[in-house]
Design a protein around this motif. Structure first.
Motif, PDB file in Angstrom:
ATOM      1  N   GLU A  73       0.690  -1.165  -0.007  1.00 26.30           N
ATOM      2  CA  GLU A  73       0.072  -0.275   0.077  1.00 26.30           C
ATOM      3  C   GLU A  73       0.888   1.296   0.235  1.00 26.30           C
ATOM      4  O   GLU A  73       0.594   2.138  -0.889  1.00 26.30           O
ATOM      5  N   LEU A  74       1.798   1.317   0.804  1.00 27.21           N
ATOM      6  CA  LEU A  74       2.711   2.599   0.848  1.00 27.21           C
ATOM      7  C   LEU A  74       3.480   2.514  -0.537  1.00 27.21           C
ATOM      8  O   LEU A  74       3.716   3.857  -0.787  1.00 27.21           O
ATOM      9  N   GLN A  75       3.984   1.481  -1.158  1.00 29.31           N
ATOM     10  CA  GLN A  75       4.635   1.632  -2.582  1.00 29.31           C
ATOM     11  C   GLN A  75       3.723   2.349  -3.416  1.00 29.31           C
ATOM     12  O   GLN A  75       4.396   3.109  -4.130  1.00 29.31           O
ATOM     13  N   GLU A  76       2.338   2.268  -3.486  1.00 29.99           N
ATOM     14  CA  GLU A  76       1.554   2.706  -4.394  1.00 29.99           C
ATOM     15  C   GLU A  76       1.377   4.330  -3.966  1.00 29.99           C
ATOM     16  O   GLU A  76       1.184   5.116  -5.018  1.00 29.99           O
ATOM     17  N   HIS A  77       1.948   4.700  -2.852  1.00 30.11           N
ATOM     18  CA  HIS A  77       1.925   6.094  -2.431  1.00 30.11           C
ATOM     19  C   HIS A  77       3.468   6.689  -2.470  1.00 30.11           C
ATOM     20  O   HIS A  77       3.862   7.723  -2.129  1.00 30.11           O
ATOM     21  N   GLY A  78       4.422   5.880  -3.366  1.00 28.08           N
ATOM     22  CA  GLY A  78       5.737   6.353  -3.548  1.00 28.08           C
ATOM     23  C   GLY A  78       6.843   5.921  -2.174  1.00 28.08           C
ATOM     24  O   GLY A  78       7.769   6.558  -2.167  1.00 28.08           O
ATOM     25  N   PHE A  79       6.163   5.254  -1.364  1.00 28.11           N
ATOM     26  CA  PHE A  79       7.187   4.938  -0.249  1.00 28.11           C
ATOM     27  C   PHE A  79       7.871   3.518  -0.189  1.00 28.11           C
ATOM     28  O   PHE A  79       6.906   2.561  -0.470  1.00 28.11           O
ATOM     29  N   ILE A  81       9.445   0.693   1.459  1.00 29.98           N
ATOM     30  CA  ILE A  81       9.557   0.437   3.055  1.00 29.98           C
ATOM     31  C   ILE A  81       9.747  -1.110   2.718  1.00 29.98           C
ATOM     32  O   ILE A  81       8.966  -1.986   2.235  1.00 29.98           O
ATOM     33  N   ALA A  82      10.885  -1.768   3.343  1.00 34.50           N
ATOM     34  CA  ALA A  82      11.206  -3.089   3.360  1.00 34.50           C
ATOM     35  C   ALA A  82      10.882  -3.508   4.572  1.00 34.50           C
ATOM     36  O   ALA A  82      10.859  -2.824   5.743  1.00 34.50           O
ATOM     37  N   PRO A  83      10.746  -4.935   5.102  1.00 35.65           N
ATOM     38  CA  PRO A  83      10.709  -5.418   6.285  1.00 35.65           C
ATOM     39  C   PRO A  83      11.432  -5.007   7.157  1.00 35.65           C
ATOM     40  O   PRO A  83      12.844  -4.799   6.733  1.00 35.65           O
ATOM     41  N   ALA A  84      11.308  -4.591   8.565  1.00 40.21           N
ATOM     42  CA  ALA A  84      11.921  -4.110   9.550  1.00 40.21           C
ATOM     43  C   ALA A  84      12.375  -2.776   9.549  1.00 40.21           C
ATOM     44  O   ALA A  84      12.915  -2.296  10.448  1.00 40.21           O
ATOM     45  N   GLY A  85      11.899  -2.130   8.493  1.00 39.76           N
ATOM     46  CA  GLY A  85      12.066  -0.523   8.092  1.00 39.76           C
ATOM     47  C   GLY A  85      11.344   0.026   9.276  1.00 39.76           C
ATOM     48  O   GLY A  85      11.904   1.180   9.728  1.00 39.76           O
ATOM     49  N   LEU A  86      10.206  -0.373   9.714  1.00 42.20           N
ATOM     50  CA  LEU A  86       9.292   0.416  10.466  1.00 42.20           C
ATOM     51  C   LEU A  86       9.583  -0.165  11.946  1.00 42.20           C
ATOM     52  O   LEU A  86       8.776   0.482  12.934  1.00 42.20           O
ATOM     53  N   GLY A  87      10.688  -0.831  12.345  1.00 41.97           N
ATOM     54  CA  GLY A  87      10.889  -1.513  13.611  1.00 41.97           C
ATOM     55  C   GLY A  87      10.274  -2.410  14.032  1.00 41.97           C
ATOM     56  O   GLY A  87      10.329  -2.712  15.335  1.00 41.97           O
TER      57      GLY A  87
END
Length: 183
Positions: A73-79, A81-87
């Motif tokens: 979902e975030l990728q569709e908004h230009g972000f 993020i890989a696993p572990a990226g958000l802690g």
């Protein structure tokens, strides 16, 4: 229609209080404590902001889980993020974590088990990680509280090893179900 497989996509830990965690091949969950070798492991609260308020509070945030579908979902908004990226300690696939009821259990493989305690509170660290990301993690609703997409928190009820590819079984508590709140 085939039943969707619920699995572990990735596992991570970090011994310091860094925002992102380090991907590893497996983590060990310690009953009543959390992830072995992780800065948030312990019976009492380890999150720095909560320690400042009352360091004797029980640690309801021993394990952080996020659904991999959020990254899509975030990728569709230009972000990107890989696993572990958000802690998070455990990245899942095939389960709507944020809509589980309080007290739901997740069993990993045939070994470890956690109990869902609540939602992760979106914080300013998310915005510092990626500008504009915090806005994507909180979905306002006119008729209800906003949807918080930053994952769920859990406590370890049964220790054991968790690794990528492990199956996840979801055990719901008896009804009536209680919606998750921030912990």
């Amino acid at each position: 229609m085939a039943e969707q497989t619920v699995t572990v996509v990735a596992v991570a830990r970090d011994g310091a209080h860094n925002f992102s965690k380090e991907l590893v091949s497996e983590i060990v969950l310690l009953e009543g404590l959390g992830v072995e070798g992780d800065a948030h492991c312990g019976k009492t609260v380890k999150h720095r902001s909560r320690v400042m308020v009352d360091p004797s509070q029980p640690n309801l945030r021993q394990v952080h889980l996020i659904a991999s579908e959020l990254f899509n979902e975030l990728q569709e908004h230009g972000f990107e993020i890989a696993p572990a990226g958000l802690g998070e300690n455990i990245t899942t696939s095939g389960i709507d974590l944020i809509n589980l009821p309080r007290g739901a259990f997740l069993e990993f493989g045939n070994e470890a088990e956690v109990e869902i305690t609540g939602l992760r509170n979106p914080c300013k660290q998310i915005e510092a990680f990626r500008a504009g990301l915090l806005k994507e993690m909180v979905e306002p609703r006119a008729d209800a509280p906003p949807i918080l997409k930053t994952g769920v928190m859990a406590v370890v009820r049964k220790g054991g090893t968790v690794k990528k590819g492990d199956a996840i079984d979801v055990i719901l508590p008896p009804k009536p179900h209680e919606a998750l709140q921030r912990v």
